[in-house]
Design a protein around this motif. Structure first.
Motif, PDB file in Angstrom:
ATOM      1  N   TYR A  83       1.241  -2.150 -10.590  1.00 56.66           N
ATOM      2  CA  TYR A  83       0.279  -1.039 -10.686  1.00 56.66           C
ATOM      3  C   TYR A  83       0.998   0.313 -10.744  1.00 56.66           C
ATOM      4  O   TYR A  83       0.602   1.281 -10.104  1.00 56.66           O
ATOM      5  N   GLU A 101      -3.440  -7.206 -10.490  1.00 52.47           N
ATOM      6  CA  GLU A 101      -3.911  -5.844 -10.764  1.00 52.47           C
ATOM      7  C   GLU A 101      -5.409  -5.831 -11.063  1.00 52.47           C
ATOM      8  O   GLU A 101      -6.073  -4.809 -10.870  1.00 52.47           O
ATOM      9  N   CYS A 124       1.607  -5.351  -1.617  1.00 50.48           N
ATOM     10  CA  CYS A 124       1.330  -4.643  -2.875  1.00 50.48           C
ATOM     11  C   CYS A 124      -0.139  -4.257  -3.027  1.00 50.48           C
ATOM     12  O   CYS A 124      -0.444  -3.184  -3.555  1.00 50.48           O
ATOM     13  N   THR A 128      -0.955  -0.261  -2.567  1.00 51.34           N
ATOM     14  CA  THR A 128      -1.461   0.353  -3.799  1.00 51.34           C
ATOM     15  C   THR A 128      -2.808   1.025  -3.566  1.00 51.34           C
ATOM     16  O   THR A 128      -3.026   2.172  -3.990  1.00 51.34           O
TER      17      THR A 128
END
Length: 280
Positions: A83, A101, A124, A128
């Protein structure tokens, strides 16, 4: 061995990786040479005509030898893009995948002030979302202590550590409080599927992040059964799934008494995320 130019070294390495069955040998040779030479991968073509120094050649040889036995590139260079950000990666966590994602995109389309990431791994997803939403806070849990350390490091790296709590937990066992959004990319491969996955996955990534050792659906049953007790009134659950699991996972949430249960697809058009709303 006589000196080689970077281009010659890459060509030889790509041939070796191709013979070893590596899927994209030229790309991997380029990335690993860039790492060995401590240059940006985009600059490798600029050094292609130059002879590579002996220390760079030695590092490159070691990296290619490891890649030939299917150690993932991300583990060799210690990072993986996800991302738009680089995440620190080790063999203790699942390598972030582009498909995940899709889960992040869906989450960013929802309202949330506080999130829970179950099985956070590298962090992650959690990191993110907190980086994209400056006012949000979140909790990431993982059974693996090593994964918790990796997620914490990534939270620091991306400037969200003050808003991200990382805790060792067997799914909900150490979770407290309420969340607007509960997310997970759980181990969803059935035990029988493990024999067919790539050597990169089977030999070099943590098995507990890949399979539940059963039918690949057991963690969805846990989440569907327990998550409502940790959601705010308008809260939602979003879980990544294997591309053939859409109907089965929707059925698990529907039978557990959730409200609207929907299926979202990734960029390849494959079923990828099941979203479940808390019942009214």
């Amino acid at each position: 061995m006589s000196p080689q130019t970077a281009a010659q070294a890459m060509a030889a390495a790509a041939g070796r990786l191709r013979a070893a069955g590596v899927p994209d040998p030229a790309r991997d040779a380029r990335l690993l040479l860039a790492h060995a030479a401590a240059v940006d991968a985009a600059r490798v073509t600029l050094i292609a005509p130059e002879e590579i120094a002996p220390d760079v050649a030695e590092r490159f040889e070691q990296l290619i030898a490891l890649r030939a036995v299917r150690v993932p590139v991300s583990q060799l260079i210690g990072r993986r893009a996800f991302y738009g950000r680089d995440f620190s990666i080790s063999r203790d966590v699942l390598d972030p995948r582009p498909e995940t994602e899709t889960l992040v995109d869906l989450a960013l389309g929802s309202h949330f002030d506080r999130i829970l990431d179950l099985g956070t791994g590298s962090g992650c997803i959690l990191v993110t979302l907190l980086a994209e939403r400056a006012q949000a806070t979140g909790l990431g849990v993982d059974l693996s202590e090593a994964a918790c350390l990796q997620a914490s490091a990534n939270a620091v790296q991306h400037g969200v550590a003050e808003r991200a709590e990382i805790r060792q937990s067997d799914w909900f066992s150490a979770v407290e409080g309420r969340f607007d959004l509960i997310l997970s990319n759980p181990p969803y491969l059935a035990a029988e599927e493990m024999a067919d996955v790539s050597p990169e996955l089977r030999q070099h990534e943590p098995e507990m992040a890949l399979t539940d050792g059963q039918d690949g659906l057991s963690i969805y049953r846990i989440i569907a059964t327990e998550a409502q007790g940790y959601l705010t009134p308008e809260g939602r659950v979003m879980v990544e799934i294997g591309w053939q699991q859409g109907e089965a996972v929707q059925d698990i949430f529907t039978k557990a008494g959730w409200g609207r249960v929907t299926l979202a697809h990734d960029l390849d058009g494959r079923p990828r995320v099941v979203c479940a709303d808390k019942p009214a």
